[in-house]
Design an enzyme around this catalytic site. Sequence first.
Site, PDB file in Angstrom:
ATOM      1  CG  HIS A 169      13.978  -5.636   2.690  1.00 49.24           C
ATOM      2  ND1 HIS A 169      14.817  -4.630   2.691  1.00 49.24           N
ATOM      3  CD2 HIS A 169      14.748  -6.983   2.652  1.00 49.24           C
ATOM      4  CE1 HIS A 169      16.189  -5.680   2.524  1.00 49.24           C
ATOM      5  NE2 HIS A 169      16.435  -6.169   2.243  1.00 49.24           N
ATOM      6  NE  ARG A 191      -0.678  -2.942  -3.084  1.00 48.47           N
ATOM      7  CZ  ARG A 191       0.140  -2.833  -2.025  1.00 48.47           C
ATOM      8  NH1 ARG A 191      -1.104  -1.942  -1.178  1.00 48.47           N
ATOM      9  NH2 ARG A 191       1.234  -3.802  -1.578  1.00 48.47           N
ATOM     10  CE  LYS A 197       6.079   0.124   3.302  1.00 47.63           C
ATOM     11  NZ  LYS A 197       4.916   0.481   2.487  1.00 47.63           N
ATOM     12  CE  LYS A 241       7.914  -4.031  -7.402  1.00 50.21           C
ATOM     13  NZ  LYS A 241       7.127  -4.916  -7.255  1.00 50.21           N
TER      14      LYS A 241
END
Length: 457
Positions: free
Chosen positions: A247, A304, A249, A129
């Site tokens: 966190h 992806r 979805k 990240k």
Amino acid sequence: MSVFTMERNSKVAMFEKILIANRGAIASRILRTLKKLGVGSVVVYSEADARAPYVVEADEAFAVGPAHPKESYLNQKAIGDVICRSGADGVHPGYGFLAENPDFCDCVEKAGATFIGPSSRWITAMGHKTKARELMAKHGMQVGSGSGLLTDDVAMINEANRIGYPVLIKPAAGGGGIGMLPAHDESQMLKAASRARSMAERGFGNGDIYIEKLVEKPRHVEFQVLGDAYGNVRHIFERDCSIQRRHQKIIEEAPAPGVMRGVILDRASSIVSTLKALPYDNIGTVEMLMDQDKNFSFLEMNTRLQVEHGVSEEITGIDLVAAQIRSAAGESVEDIVPPDISVSGHSIQARVYAEDPQKFFPSPGHLEKYRPPKEDGVRVETGFVEGMDVTPYYDPLLAKVIARGNNREEVTQILICALERFQIEGIKCNIPALVKILRSEEFQSGDVHTGLVNEVI
């Protein structure tokens, strides 16, 4: 889904046989597109998934080991052996498991097949990240305040003071919200950092962490992109994925409600320019946070197919799995998608999990009854059938229920109706929570944010 199909470039050789290196709903989804493309299919399965429907429906199926992921779906040697034995010339990784593992790209190539995804250099670049943030900032993308890697408490305290509290502690590797912890002062941060390192080490085998400025009530808006080997990149609009628990979805929709199309299209155009400069070369998603003033900042890039790709397919008619495969086969983006992609209607997806609808803890067990809804305007993606067991070894996602209609209000009602007709017995599931969220004034107003679930449930 009404699927847009452009004529394939006959000068580019399509794969003859593709191995699906995954399980569950995404294995079924990829298999459907392979049949449509006329491409041979190979699936792999663990002992726990031997009764999965796609194992029967695929042209070939190979057992790869016991239920534990390390012994089956993460076992590169076992999957590499199946590539060789089956003669597959392409490997679709789906999402999760090995989808963003650059070593698996090498494994696939050594076995003589093509990895259906971006080049391993982009998987490596975006997989860490802090390095991804640096790369995107270097190419002009707006990145929120944050630190580099943090290895000691003194450096962390100094960085937090520079950025300003509250901050969000995040693992540098991995995803899925694991190890993301907020902190509103120094004491909270030091305690949370220790937990985050431990969770990241257990979850991803990498305990690196960093901190970002915590944005209050942000929206999670992400942009679907498709690149090719010739430097072309197109965006396929946005999705709003703000409805999350821990966190992660659980409800996604497209297009994003309550945001002027000009704002979205300007951001999408900027993202395309950045990715062309890299140049990015297959399917991917750029995830952004949008604050209440509608300022965007880069969150991360997933190299992806996304779990929520279906809502983009529903509003554009583009089969994203087919597009990803055709790009990997060497076709140009300009041959894969139409020159004037447009948004038509609205789509919302609800993720149905085997979990407690109040505390969201997993609820494995036997599916005594499992009857997905069959409604107009509703599409269900699942890898389960009645009589199968939901095991504790994998993500407890049972199905994705995707509704489509003319507008957000109509789609919300279609989805609620479909969820209420979904018959599941033998385990707990989160459908009551999904319906409660969809019926809430907060959701129906379109004023969504990542903390909405905690306010409604």
